[in-house]
Design a protein around this motif. Structure first.
Motif, PDB file in Angstrom:
ATOM      1  N   LEU A  93      -8.577  10.053 -27.492  1.00  0.00           N
ATOM      2  CA  LEU A  93      -8.559  11.786 -27.897  1.00  0.00           C
ATOM      3  C   LEU A  93     -10.199  12.278 -28.212  1.00  0.00           C
ATOM      4  O   LEU A  93      -9.693  12.580 -29.650  1.00  0.00           O
ATOM      5  CB  LEU A  93      -7.124  11.476 -29.497  1.00  0.00           C
ATOM      6  CG  LEU A  93      -6.456  11.113 -29.610  1.00  0.00           C
ATOM      7  CD1 LEU A  93      -5.194  11.054 -30.131  1.00  0.00           C
ATOM      8  CD2 LEU A  93      -5.754  12.159 -27.518  1.00  0.00           C
ATOM      9  N   VAL A 134     -10.690  14.894 -31.874  1.00  0.00           N
ATOM     10  CA  VAL A 134      -9.339  15.529 -32.169  1.00  0.00           C
ATOM     11  C   VAL A 134      -9.222  15.099 -33.349  1.00  0.00           C
ATOM     12  O   VAL A 134      -8.615  13.755 -33.774  1.00  0.00           O
ATOM     13  CB  VAL A 134      -7.430  14.930 -31.170  1.00  0.00           C
ATOM     14  CG1 VAL A 134      -6.844  15.065 -31.602  1.00  0.00           C
ATOM     15  CG2 VAL A 134      -7.720  15.559 -29.425  1.00  0.00           C
ATOM     16  N   VAL A 138      -2.687  15.004 -34.810  1.00  0.00           N
ATOM     17  CA  VAL A 138      -1.909  13.840 -33.985  1.00  0.00           C
ATOM     18  C   VAL A 138      -0.602  13.980 -34.284  1.00  0.00           C
ATOM     19  O   VAL A 138      -0.694  13.496 -36.655  1.00  0.00           O
ATOM     20  CB  VAL A 138      -2.554  13.131 -34.089  1.00  0.00           C
ATOM     21  CG1 VAL A 138      -1.904  12.157 -33.068  1.00  0.00           C
ATOM     22  CG2 VAL A 138      -4.614  13.299 -32.861  1.00  0.00           C
ATOM     23  N   THR A 139       0.729  13.786 -33.989  1.00  0.00           N
ATOM     24  CA  THR A 139       2.057  12.985 -34.624  1.00  0.00           C
ATOM     25  C   THR A 139       1.832  12.007 -33.380  1.00  0.00           C
ATOM     26  O   THR A 139       2.014  11.595 -32.576  1.00  0.00           O
ATOM     27  CB  THR A 139       3.042  13.668 -34.421  1.00  0.00           C
ATOM     28  OG1 THR A 139       2.531  14.670 -33.189  1.00  0.00           O
ATOM     29  CG2 THR A 139       2.390  15.211 -34.741  1.00  0.00           C
ATOM     30  N   VAL A 140       2.624  10.898 -34.293  1.00  0.00           N
ATOM     31  CA  VAL A 140       3.044   9.340 -33.623  1.00  0.00           C
ATOM     32  C   VAL A 140       4.269   9.222 -34.199  1.00  0.00           C
ATOM     33  O   VAL A 140       4.965   8.938 -34.671  1.00  0.00           O
ATOM     34  CB  VAL A 140       2.242   8.424 -34.268  1.00  0.00           C
ATOM     35  CG1 VAL A 140       2.424   6.935 -33.333  1.00  0.00           C
ATOM     36  CG2 VAL A 140       0.553   8.870 -33.715  1.00  0.00           C
ATOM     37  N   VAL A 176       3.396   9.960 -28.381  1.00  0.00           N
ATOM     38  CA  VAL A 176       1.726  10.412 -29.374  1.00  0.00           C
ATOM     39  C   VAL A 176       1.351  11.919 -28.809  1.00  0.00           C
ATOM     40  O   VAL A 176       1.591  11.885 -27.855  1.00  0.00           O
ATOM     41  CB  VAL A 176      -0.014  10.047 -29.129  1.00  0.00           C
ATOM     42  CG1 VAL A 176      -0.631  10.046 -29.570  1.00  0.00           C
ATOM     43  CG2 VAL A 176       0.054   7.887 -29.317  1.00  0.00           C
ATOM     44  N   GLY A 209      -0.466  16.514 -29.525  1.00  0.00           N
ATOM     45  CA  GLY A 209      -0.848  16.660 -30.752  1.00  0.00           C
ATOM     46  C   GLY A 209      -1.276  17.833 -30.137  1.00  0.00           C
ATOM     47  O   GLY A 209      -0.464  17.993 -28.481  1.00  0.00           O
ATOM     48  N   ARG A 228      -5.650  19.758 -28.529  1.00  0.00           N
ATOM     49  CA  ARG A 228      -7.580  19.690 -28.829  1.00  0.00           C
ATOM     50  C   ARG A 228      -7.685  20.822 -28.363  1.00  0.00           C
ATOM     51  O   ARG A 228      -7.480  21.365 -27.036  1.00  0.00           O
ATOM     52  CB  ARG A 228      -7.933  18.554 -27.483  1.00  0.00           C
ATOM     53  CG  ARG A 228      -9.838  18.296 -27.608  1.00  0.00           C
ATOM     54  CD  ARG A 228     -10.248  16.982 -26.504  1.00  0.00           C
ATOM     55  NE  ARG A 228     -11.594  17.337 -27.061  1.00  0.00           N
ATOM     56  CZ  ARG A 228     -11.960  18.557 -26.190  1.00  0.00           C
ATOM     57  NH1 ARG A 228     -11.817  19.223 -25.458  1.00  0.00           N
ATOM     58  NH2 ARG A 228     -13.399  18.086 -26.364  1.00  0.00           N
ATOM     59  N   GLU A 284       0.644  15.220 -25.036  1.00  0.00           N
ATOM     60  CA  GLU A 284       1.701  14.377 -24.696  1.00  0.00           C
ATOM     61  C   GLU A 284       1.441  12.964 -24.288  1.00  0.00           C
ATOM     62  O   GLU A 284       1.311  13.333 -23.161  1.00  0.00           O
ATOM     63  CB  GLU A 284       3.198  14.944 -24.883  1.00  0.00           C
ATOM     64  CG  GLU A 284       4.388  14.437 -25.448  1.00  0.00           C
ATOM     65  CD  GLU A 284       5.553  14.921 -25.808  1.00  0.00           C
ATOM     66  OE1 GLU A 284       6.922  14.535 -25.035  1.00  0.00           O
ATOM     67  OE2 GLU A 284       5.408  15.989 -26.133  1.00  0.00           O
ATOM     68  N   LEU A 310      -7.381   7.177 -31.037  1.00  0.00           N
ATOM     69  CA  LEU A 310      -6.038   6.451 -31.924  1.00  0.00           C
ATOM     70  C   LEU A 310      -5.757   5.205 -32.015  1.00  0.00           C
ATOM     71  O   LEU A 310      -5.195   4.705 -30.500  1.00  0.00           O
ATOM     72  CB  LEU A 310      -5.142   7.595 -31.868  1.00  0.00           C
ATOM     73  CG  LEU A 310      -3.841   7.292 -32.604  1.00  0.00           C
ATOM     74  CD1 LEU A 310      -3.745   7.793 -33.978  1.00  0.00           C
ATOM     75  CD2 LEU A 310      -2.951   7.857 -31.763  1.00  0.00           C
TER      76      LEU A 310
END
Length: 135
Positions: free
Chosen positions: A58, A61, A66-68, A77, A79, A81, A102, A124
């Motif tokens: 990423l 970013v 970012v969401t996990v 994953v 988010g 960019r 995603e 990440l």
């Protein structure tokens, strides 16, 4: 230049162009079915004796974007960019995808214990420690 050197050089260029075409295909044509505007970041999944480590590329970013999500069947994953250029800039080339992304990673989380995600060197890093089986 010997003819063998020329053919090696041409073969190397041809392989490089095929790799670029494959990368572009993955970035632009393998969008999520639900939303064709999304792209999937590339990943590496490495298993050691004690853990499974997932690297999600990423670049550019921020961690806050970012969401996990950890579900029974794997990890999601998601988010966005942003395009790094300002409106006054002239863009000469864009190879790193931008916009919403995603990626779903299928893993047996029932046997893995996730540690907090870490952003390092444009990736990440998700470390999933293997649970010790009780006899």
């Amino acid at each position: 230049m010997r003819s063998r050197d020329l053919s090696s050089w041409m073969w190397g260029d041809a392989l490089s162009m095929l790799e670029q075409a494959e990368r572009l295909q993955r970035q632009f044509f393998k969008a999520c079915a639900a939303d064709p505007q999304r792209w999937e970041p590339p990943i590496d999944v490495i298993e050691t004796a004690d853990a499974v480590i997932v690297y999600v590329a990423l670049p550019g970013v921020p961690a806050a974007a970012v969401t996990v999500g950890f579900e029974a069947g794997g990890i999601t994953v998601a988010g966005a960019r942003r395009l790094p250029a300002t409106q006054a800039a002239h863009i000469h080339r864009v190879e790193i995808p931008y916009g919403r992304f995603e990626r779903r990673i299928a893993l047996p989380l029932h046997s893995l214990e996730p540690e907090p995600p870490v952003m390092a060197d444009g990736c990440l890093v998700l470390t999933l420690v293997k649970r010790k089986e009780t006899p």
